[in-house]
Design a protein around this motif. Structure first.
Motif, PDB file in Angstrom:
ATOM      1  N   HIS A 244       0.855  -1.184   0.000  1.00  0.00           N
ATOM      2  CA  HIS A 244       0.000   0.000   0.000  1.00  0.00           C
ATOM      3  C   HIS A 244       0.891   1.234   0.000  1.00  0.00           C
ATOM      4  O   HIS A 244       2.065   1.166   0.352  1.00  0.00           O
TER       5      HIS A 244
ATOM      6  N   HIS B  16       1.722   3.986   1.671  1.00  0.00           N
ATOM      7  CA  HIS B  16       2.004   4.826   2.832  1.00  0.00           C
ATOM      8  C   HIS B  16       3.512   5.072   2.867  1.00  0.00           C
ATOM      9  O   HIS B  16       4.291   4.234   2.415  1.00  0.00           O
TER      10      HIS B  16
ATOM     11  N   HIS C 194       6.220   2.511   3.492  1.00  0.00           N
ATOM     12  CA  HIS C 194       6.267   1.311   2.632  1.00  0.00           C
ATOM     13  C   HIS C 194       6.783   1.631   1.231  1.00  0.00           C
ATOM     14  O   HIS C 194       7.128   0.732   0.482  1.00  0.00           O
TER      15      HIS C 194
ATOM     16  N   HIS D 141      -7.121  -0.733   5.868  1.00  0.00           N
ATOM     17  CA  HIS D 141      -6.033   0.141   6.331  1.00  0.00           C
ATOM     18  C   HIS D 141      -5.836   1.299   5.348  1.00  0.00           C
ATOM     19  O   HIS D 141      -5.567   2.431   5.758  1.00  0.00           O
TER      20      HIS D 141
ATOM     21  N   ASP E 264      -0.001  -3.582   6.176  1.00  0.00           N
ATOM     22  CA  ASP E 264      -0.466  -3.073   7.463  1.00  0.00           C
ATOM     23  C   ASP E 264      -1.908  -3.491   7.758  1.00  0.00           C
ATOM     24  O   ASP E 264      -2.545  -2.934   8.646  1.00  0.00           O
TER      25      ASP E 264
END
Ligand SMILES: [Zn+2]
Length: 177
Positions: free
Chosen positions: A65, A67, A70, A155, A174
């Motif tokens: 994902h 974020h 990451h 998430h 996550d």
């Protein structure tokens, strides 16, 4: 050493950043011609040169994902995969104010490694101009592994889980957090 390197199995390697409060983990699935790197951590260290020292194959990045903790090293790689629902976050911008991202990164003081290009003041999340898009039900593979992609929003809207068919490992990003 900024990164920790832990062999889960012969060709599955966990790359950690314990020197940062987020304790990020990225995973390398090594293959003969191509290796898959699942996420790239904070980007504070040079994860590309570390991964290059672990494999001579080409390296594809796949994103659980989008974020900051990451995708930090994504700009260090040429080939990046992401779920369709967060592709625009990689291409354009993560929809979170930059001041919030910087505050998160620096929540606990840290010392970047010596070869780091990271400067908090000028930090912007890395962008990938033309990411490859993945969908629920797709899979990616190499000579050793086959990773099934499951779209698991919650998430974040484009979060995916990766299930490795031969070993039974499930990478949840996550989602389990
Ligand atoms: Zn996250």
């Amino acid at each position: 050493m900024w990164y920790t390197v832990e062999y889960i199995e012969n060709d599955i390697i966990a790359i950690g950043e314990n020197a940062h409060w987020e304790h990020t983990l990225s995973y390398l699935f090594r293959g003969k011609d191509v290796s898959w790197l699942v996420d790239t951590g904070t980007g504070i260290g040079n994860i590309h040169s570390l991964v290059r020292s672990l494999t001579s194959s080409s390296i594809n990045v796949i994103t659980t994902h989008v974020h900051w903790d990451h995708i930090g090293g994504h700009a260090q790689f040429e080939t990046v995969y992401v779920h369709e629902q967060e592709a625009s976050w990689l291409r354009d911008a993560i929809p979170i104010p930059l001041s919030v991202l910087k505050a998160q990164i620096a929540k606990v003081p840290f010392t970047p490694p010596q070869d780091s290009q990271f400067v908090l003041e000028s930090y912007v999340p890395p962008r990938v101009k033309t990411p490859h898009i993945v969908h629920h039900g797709d899979c990616v593979s190499n000579s050793n592994f086959l990773l099934d992609i499951f779209h698991t929003p919650g998430h974040s809207p484009g979060s995916i889980c990766l299930y490795e068919r031969h070993t039974g490992y499930l990478l949840t990003g996550d989602l389990v957090y």
